[in-house]
Design a protein around this motif. Structure first.
Motif, PDB file in Angstrom:
ATOM      1  N   SER A   5       0.823  -1.210   0.000  1.00 25.51           N
ATOM      2  CA  SER A   5       0.000   0.000   0.000  1.00 25.51           C
ATOM      3  C   SER A   5       0.861   1.266   0.000  1.00 25.51           C
ATOM      4  O   SER A   5       0.580   2.232  -0.709  1.00 25.51           O
ATOM      5  CB  SER A   5      -0.931   0.012   1.210  1.00 25.51           C
ATOM      6  N   GLU A   6       1.925   1.241   0.789  1.00 25.44           N
ATOM      7  CA  GLU A   6       2.825   2.398   0.839  1.00 25.44           C
ATOM      8  C   GLU A   6       3.566   2.595  -0.486  1.00 25.44           C
ATOM      9  O   GLU A   6       3.806   3.726  -0.923  1.00 25.44           O
ATOM     10  CB  GLU A   6       3.830   2.219   1.977  1.00 25.44           C
ATOM     11  N   ALA A   7       3.908   1.480  -1.129  1.00 22.23           N
ATOM     12  CA  ALA A   7       4.671   1.565  -2.384  1.00 22.23           C
ATOM     13  C   ALA A   7       3.851   2.187  -3.509  1.00 22.23           C
ATOM     14  O   ALA A   7       4.374   2.939  -4.334  1.00 22.23           O
ATOM     15  CB  ALA A   7       5.170   0.180  -2.795  1.00 22.23           C
ATOM     16  N   GLU A  20      -6.987  11.339  -2.262  1.00 22.16           N
ATOM     17  CA  GLU A  20      -8.111  12.247  -2.468  1.00 22.16           C
ATOM     18  C   GLU A  20      -9.348  11.479  -2.940  1.00 22.16           C
ATOM     19  O   GLU A  20     -10.484  11.892  -2.712  1.00 22.16           O
ATOM     20  CB  GLU A  20      -7.734  13.339  -3.478  1.00 22.16           C
ATOM     21  N   LEU A  21      -9.125  10.364  -3.617  1.00 22.56           N
ATOM     22  CA  LEU A  21     -10.223   9.497  -4.033  1.00 22.56           C
ATOM     23  C   LEU A  21      -9.931   8.109  -3.474  1.00 22.56           C
ATOM     24  O   LEU A  21      -9.092   7.381  -3.998  1.00 22.56           O
ATOM     25  CB  LEU A  21     -10.342   9.451  -5.558  1.00 22.56           C
ATOM     26  N   GLN A  22     -10.594   7.757  -2.390  1.00 25.18           N
ATOM     27  CA  GLN A  22     -10.328   6.496  -1.703  1.00 25.18           C
ATOM     28  C   GLN A  22     -11.254   5.395  -2.190  1.00 25.18           C
ATOM     29  O   GLN A  22     -12.409   5.653  -2.541  1.00 25.18           O
ATOM     30  CB  GLN A  22     -10.508   6.650  -0.193  1.00 25.18           C
ATOM     31  N   VAL A  23     -10.728   4.174  -2.181  1.00 25.05           N
ATOM     32  CA  VAL A  23     -11.542   2.993  -2.435  1.00 25.05           C
ATOM     33  C   VAL A  23     -11.549   2.193  -1.138  1.00 25.05           C
ATOM     34  O   VAL A  23     -10.498   1.779  -0.655  1.00 25.05           O
ATOM     35  CB  VAL A  23     -10.965   2.138  -3.583  1.00 25.05           C
ATOM     36  N   THR A  24     -12.743   1.995  -0.564  1.00 24.85           N
ATOM     37  CA  THR A  24     -12.841   1.311   0.729  1.00 24.85           C
ATOM     38  C   THR A  24     -13.786   0.121   0.612  1.00 24.85           C
ATOM     39  O   THR A  24     -15.001   0.247   0.856  1.00 24.85           O
ATOM     40  CB  THR A  24     -13.344   2.278   1.825  1.00 24.85           C
ATOM     41  N   ARG A  62      -8.100  -5.005   5.080  1.00 24.74           N
ATOM     42  CA  ARG A  62      -7.837  -4.019   4.031  1.00 24.74           C
ATOM     43  C   ARG A  62      -6.951  -2.924   4.603  1.00 24.74           C
ATOM     44  O   ARG A  62      -7.022  -2.594   5.792  1.00 24.74           O
ATOM     45  CB  ARG A  62      -9.140  -3.422   3.516  1.00 24.74           C
ATOM     46  N   ILE A  63      -6.092  -2.405   3.769  1.00 22.16           N
ATOM     47  CA  ILE A  63      -5.278  -1.242   4.111  1.00 22.16           C
ATOM     48  C   ILE A  63      -5.748  -0.123   3.185  1.00 22.16           C
ATOM     49  O   ILE A  63      -5.538  -0.180   1.975  1.00 22.16           O
ATOM     50  CB  ILE A  63      -3.770  -1.509   3.882  1.00 22.16           C
ATOM     51  N   VAL A  64      -6.422   0.871   3.750  1.00 20.47           N
ATOM     52  CA  VAL A  64      -7.010   1.938   2.937  1.00 20.47           C
ATOM     53  C   VAL A  64      -6.014   3.079   2.779  1.00 20.47           C
ATOM     54  O   VAL A  64      -5.554   3.656   3.771  1.00 20.47           O
ATOM     55  CB  VAL A  64      -8.318   2.457   3.563  1.00 20.47           C
ATOM     56  N   ALA A  65      -5.676   3.369   1.544  1.00 18.80           N
ATOM     57  CA  ALA A  65      -4.716   4.439   1.258  1.00 18.80           C
ATOM     58  C   ALA A  65      -5.347   5.806   1.493  1.00 18.80           C
ATOM     59  O   ALA A  65      -6.536   6.011   1.241  1.00 18.80           O
ATOM     60  CB  ALA A  65      -4.236   4.334  -0.184  1.00 18.80           C
ATOM     61  N   ASP A  66      -4.552   6.725   1.979  1.00 17.67           N
ATOM     62  CA  ASP A  66      -5.007   8.087   2.231  1.00 17.67           C
ATOM     63  C   ASP A  66      -4.851   8.897   0.953  1.00 17.67           C
ATOM     64  O   ASP A  66      -3.836   9.558   0.723  1.00 17.67           O
ATOM     65  CB  ASP A  66      -4.193   8.704   3.381  1.00 17.67           C
ATOM     66  N   THR A  78      -5.241   1.388  -1.999  1.00 22.57           N
ATOM     67  CA  THR A  78      -5.853   0.449  -1.075  1.00 22.57           C
ATOM     68  C   THR A  78      -5.467  -0.983  -1.448  1.00 22.57           C
ATOM     69  O   THR A  78      -5.434  -1.338  -2.630  1.00 22.57           O
ATOM     70  CB  THR A  78      -7.386   0.599  -1.101  1.00 22.57           C
ATOM     71  N   VAL A  79      -5.178  -1.789  -0.437  1.00 18.89           N
ATOM     72  CA  VAL A  79      -4.818  -3.197  -0.640  1.00 18.89           C
ATOM     73  C   VAL A  79      -5.785  -4.058   0.179  1.00 18.89           C
ATOM     74  O   VAL A  79      -6.092  -3.740   1.336  1.00 18.89           O
ATOM     75  CB  VAL A  79      -3.361  -3.461  -0.204  1.00 18.89           C
ATOM     76  N   VAL A  80      -6.246  -5.142  -0.429  1.00 23.39           N
ATOM     77  CA  VAL A  80      -7.288  -5.975   0.185  1.00 23.39           C
ATOM     78  C   VAL A  80      -6.807  -7.415   0.334  1.00 23.39           C
ATOM     79  O   VAL A  80      -6.167  -7.965  -0.567  1.00 23.39           O
ATOM     80  CB  VAL A  80      -8.574  -5.947  -0.678  1.00 23.39           C
ATOM     81  N   PHE A  81      -7.128  -8.003   1.486  1.00 26.32           N
ATOM     82  CA  PHE A  81      -6.808  -9.407   1.760  1.00 26.32           C
ATOM     83  C   PHE A  81      -8.119 -10.177   1.839  1.00 26.32           C
ATOM     84  O   PHE A  81      -9.024  -9.810   2.589  1.00 26.32           O
ATOM     85  CB  PHE A  81      -6.057  -9.518   3.082  1.00 26.32           C
ATOM     86  N   SER A  82      -8.235 -11.253   1.068  1.00 29.29           N
ATOM     87  CA  SER A  82      -9.471 -12.035   1.064  1.00 29.29           C
ATOM     88  C   SER A  82      -9.170 -13.519   0.960  1.00 29.29           C
ATOM     89  O   SER A  82      -8.072 -13.920   0.581  1.00 29.29           O
ATOM     90  CB  SER A  82     -10.380 -11.599  -0.096  1.00 29.29           C
ATOM     91  N   ARG A  83     -10.160 -14.316   1.315  1.00 29.75           N
ATOM     92  CA  ARG A  83     -10.011 -15.775   1.248  1.00 29.75           C
ATOM     93  C   ARG A  83     -11.310 -16.396   0.746  1.00 29.75           C
ATOM     94  O   ARG A  83     -12.387 -15.802   0.868  1.00 29.75           O
ATOM     95  CB  ARG A  83      -9.646 -16.351   2.616  1.00 29.75           C
ATOM     96  N   PRO A  84     -11.226 -17.614   0.205  1.00 35.42           N
ATOM     97  CA  PRO A  84     -12.446 -18.255  -0.296  1.00 35.42           C
ATOM     98  C   PRO A  84     -13.170 -19.029   0.806  1.00 35.42           C
ATOM     99  O   PRO A  84     -12.553 -19.509   1.754  1.00 35.42           O
ATOM    100  CB  PRO A  84     -11.894 -19.235  -1.342  1.00 35.42           C
ATOM    101  N   THR A  85     -14.472 -19.109   0.672  1.00 34.00           N
ATOM    102  CA  THR A  85     -15.269 -20.007   1.499  1.00 34.00           C
ATOM    103  C   THR A  85     -16.329 -20.605   0.578  1.00 34.00           C
ATOM    104  O   THR A  85     -17.262 -19.911   0.154  1.00 34.00           O
ATOM    105  CB  THR A  85     -15.912 -19.289   2.698  1.00 34.00           C
TER     106      THR A  85
END
Length: 257
Positions: free
Chosen positions: A103-105, A131-135, A125-129, A109-116
């Protein structure tokens, strides 16, 4: 220090490191073996003399790291399993620093997910700061795995027949779903590149790129939902950083094929 003594110390250190590396190679090999292996099979697989393998196997067996049941029955032992159980390592402990680093690089925003089953659960999730955020919302998504880039990346870890079997089983018990030829073609491409993408399929105006990992701590996906106009400007950089993150995590906990 006398040069001969220094040389001896260096040789001893180098030899010790070499033995550890060889032992780790044998343990990794046995970890990938569904059944036991013979000394000869191990020696051939790790490209070492049988006598060397026998000494290492003997030492590991004394410590309970492996067990031997006859000529072809060398396998991982209970001692190694106890070490794993006592490690108290969960996947988020390992993965979260990599999510932050990614995310810093890219400042996204970076998201971690798994299947079920055939669904996807967003666990972190790591939400980037920006001006236009994806959450993205946390929890289980209503869309089946094949409807998300992360889900398709996870499906690509399996063979086509296993993907078909998964959806056939779920359809019989829960909801009617089917595997299309278009999906199978997409999975072929994902297996080649290691990258899965969608362009506004899940969220309009958002391009999501994902990778999936098969690890000793389970299967999961790492994805980046990025406004399409930003993604198009630096596509190669985003993908390069995502693959670098995947390689780092895989080095720590990945399952070698």
């Amino acid at each position: 220090m006398d040069e001969r003594i220094q040389t001896g110390v260096n040789d001893e250190r180098g030899g010790g490191i070499q033995v550890i590396a060889r032992a780790a190679k044998i343990l990794n090999l046995l970890g990938r073996s569904a059944g036991g292996m013979s000394l000869g099979e191990i020696a051939q697989a790790v490209d070492l003399p049988r006598s060397t393998v026998q000494r290492i196997v003997g030492a590991l067996e004394e410590q309970g790291m492996i067990r031997s049941e006859g000529a072809g029955g060398i396998s991982l032992g209970a001692g190694l399993l106890r070490l794993v159980a006592n490690a108290h390592v969960d996947r988020m402990t390992v993965v979260r620093p990599w999510l932050h680093k990614l995310s810093e690089a890219v400042q996204e925003t970076v998201v971690f997910s798994r299947p079920t089953g055939i669904q996807l659960i967003v666990e972190d999730r790591i939400v980037a700061d920006r001006e236009l955020q994806v959450t993205p919302r946390l929890g289980q998504l209503d869309t089946p795995l094949y409807g998300t880039s992360a889900g398709r990346a996870l499906l690509a870890l399996d063979k086509d027949e296993d993907v078909k079997a998964l959806f056939a089983t779920e359809s019989a018990t829960k909801q009617k779903t089917s595997v299309s030829q278009r999906l199978l073609n997409q999975l072929v491409d994902i297996r080649k590149t290691g990258i899965s993408s969608d362009h506004g399929e899940l969220i309009e105006g958002i391009t999501t790129t994902a990778v999936a990992l098969d690890t000793v701590l389970g299967r999961f996906a790492i994805s980046m939902p990025i406004p399409t106009f930003r993604f198009e400007r630096a596509r190669d950089t985003y993908i390069e950083e995502l693959l670098r993150c995947k390689a780092g995590v895989f080095k720590e906990i990945g399952i070698v094929g």
